[in-house]
Enzyme design. Structure first.
Site, PDB file in Angstrom:
ATOM      1  N   LYS A 131      67.702 122.277  54.778  1.00 23.06           N
ATOM      2  CA  LYS A 131      67.837 120.948  55.188  1.00 23.06           C
ATOM      3  C   LYS A 131      66.551 120.574  56.164  1.00 23.06           C
ATOM      4  CE  LYS A 131      70.922 118.015  54.813  1.00 23.06           C
ATOM      5  NZ  LYS A 131      71.607 117.130  55.039  1.00 23.06           N
ATOM      6  N   GLU A 135      81.425 110.842  54.331  1.00 21.37           N
ATOM      7  CA  GLU A 135      80.745 111.898  55.270  1.00 21.37           C
ATOM      8  C   GLU A 135      81.184 111.591  56.760  1.00 21.37           C
ATOM      9  OE1 GLU A 135      76.525 112.243  55.337  1.00 21.37           O
ATOM     10  OE2 GLU A 135      76.220 112.630  53.141  1.00 21.37           O
ATOM     11  N   GLU A 156      70.608 119.209  61.772  1.00 19.21           N
ATOM     12  CA  GLU A 156      70.802 119.091  60.425  1.00 19.21           C
ATOM     13  C   GLU A 156      71.271 120.371  59.498  1.00 19.21           C
ATOM     14  OE1 GLU A 156      70.849 116.196  58.639  1.00 19.21           O
ATOM     15  OE2 GLU A 156      70.608 114.910  60.455  1.00 19.21           O
ATOM     16  N   GLU A 181      73.243 124.423  55.808  1.00 15.50           N
ATOM     17  CA  GLU A 181      72.097 124.672  54.656  1.00 15.50           C
ATOM     18  C   GLU A 181      71.035 124.847  55.310  1.00 15.50           C
ATOM     19  OE1 GLU A 181      73.133 121.378  51.666  1.00 15.50           O
ATOM     20  OE2 GLU A 181      74.587 121.007  53.482  1.00 15.50           O
TER      21      GLU A 181
END
Ligand SMILES: *[C@@H]1O[C@H](CO)[C@@H](O)[C@H](O)[C@H]1NC(C)=O
Length: 350
Positions: A324, A273, A330, A321
């Site tokens: 999250k 990541e 985030e 997203e």
């Protein structure tokens, strides 16, 4: 359509791996897969798994990471030619795999054998960012051993490598990079993990975020150095004599140094990541995110000063997203909006 192609690709990949094994570093096999993108599902507005696989293909993205063996995603990947990092999932999954060889065999049968080689599973990741002090940290190596044994029994130990994805905080003293060493809290479980990786020819997966380093210390770190921009003064590592023009490469080489000190100098790093948020917090702008992620993809073809060549790297993440938890950044790491439009232009080399 994809079946024959993927078998052919698998064969040429295997030959390439064999050839590179003879020279030095098998984890650099298949440069076509220099980079991939992490596919997280924590949103209520994301496209279908099948649409997402099509989006990867249409954008030249030839590798993916998913965080648990999602049957719909695995089915959608069949015949796609997309290489896969497959996480086993959270602590419960790790505990089950650590607890019993039979459970690991069932897991491998259901989630690897049922798909491979139609789905080009490259690595099974046992644990993602499990904190070093956590009970679960001690379960990772037993689970890795059981999964590896089950893969070997299925004849897949050479094709599918078993690893674990660590956070940068397993390393302490990462500046300059040659001082990198596993931290005291990680010092108990990481050296045996590193030796297991060495014995099995697997890389260490590492989540590497210059963004958080910069956010926490913008006084000492230049934005240009953190975002792959030209004009950042090169940082010379007196220990190795190597020069660094970006923070990402310096962080990755600190992990290489720690592996060496743990007696596993042959273990490579796959960046499982890395990314930069485009909104929601300090330095989280579209322009910084575009610069960082384009630089990251380009760096994957160059490697680091200590290990030049391909550095297999997974950008986090495909989508913003919206479910999250945590800091607003985030929810803004995506390269794409849920409607599949890019958040900013990125060139995905083929
Ligand atoms: C795919 O790769 C080719 C060759 O590197 C490049 O010209 C093209 O722009 C890439 N496509 C995308 C969508 O980035």
């Amino acid at each position: 359509m994809g079946g024959v192609g993927s078998v052919r690709r698998w064969i040429s990949c295997t030959l390439l791996i064999a050839a590179i094994f003879l020279s030095f570093d098998h984890q650099q096999a298949c440069a076509a897969g220099a980079y991939g993108v992490c596919y997280g599902f924590i949103g209520d507005n994301l496209p279908s798994r099948a649409e997402v696989v099509q989006l990867y293909k249409s954008r030249n993205i030839s590798a993916m990471r998913i965080y648990h063996p999602d049957p719909e995603a695995l089915a959608a990947l069949r015949g796609s030619g997309i290489a896969l990092v497959l996480d086993v999932g959270g602590v419960d999954a790790i505990r089950a795999l650590a607890g019993s060889a039979a459970a690991a065999a069932v897991w491998v049968e259901a989630n690897v054998q049922a798909y491979y080689p139609d789905v080009l599973i490259r690595y099974v990741a046992v644990g993602n960012e499990v904190p070093a002090g956590d009970d679960a940290a001690g379960l990772i190596l037993p689970a890795m051993r059981n999964v590896r044994a089950a893969l070997a029994a299925a004849g897949l130990a050479g094709a599918v490598r078993v690893s674990t994805a660590v956070r940068m905080d397993v390393i302490t003293d990462s500046f300059p990079p040659s001082r990198g060493v596993f931290s005291a809290s990680a010092g108990r479980h990481m050296p045996p993990v590193a030796r297991f990786l060495a014995d099995t020819g697997a890389p260490l997966l590492a989540n590497v975020y210059p963004y958080f380093a910069y956010r926490d210390n913008p006084r000492d770190i230049a934005l240009a150095y953190a975002t792959f921009q030209p004009g950042a003064a090169a940082v010379r590592d007196g220990g190795s004599g190597l020069a660094y023009t970006n923070l990402f490469a310096a962080m990755v080489d600190a992990i290489h140094a720690a592996l060496e000190k743990a007696g596993a100098p042959g273990v490579g790093v796959v960046v499982s990541e890395s990314g930069w948020p485009s909104a929601g917090g300090f330095a989280a702008t579209v322009e910084n995110a575009r610069r960082y992620n384009q630089g990251l993809i380009d760096q994957a073809y160059r490697g680091t000063p200590k290990r030049p060549g391909v550095l297999e790297t997974y950008v986090f993440a495909m989508f913003n997203e919206n479910q999250k938890p945590g800091d607003p950044t985030e929810r803004n790491f995506g390269l794409f909006y849920p409607n599949k439009q890019p958040v900013y232009p990125i060139i995905f080399p083929n």
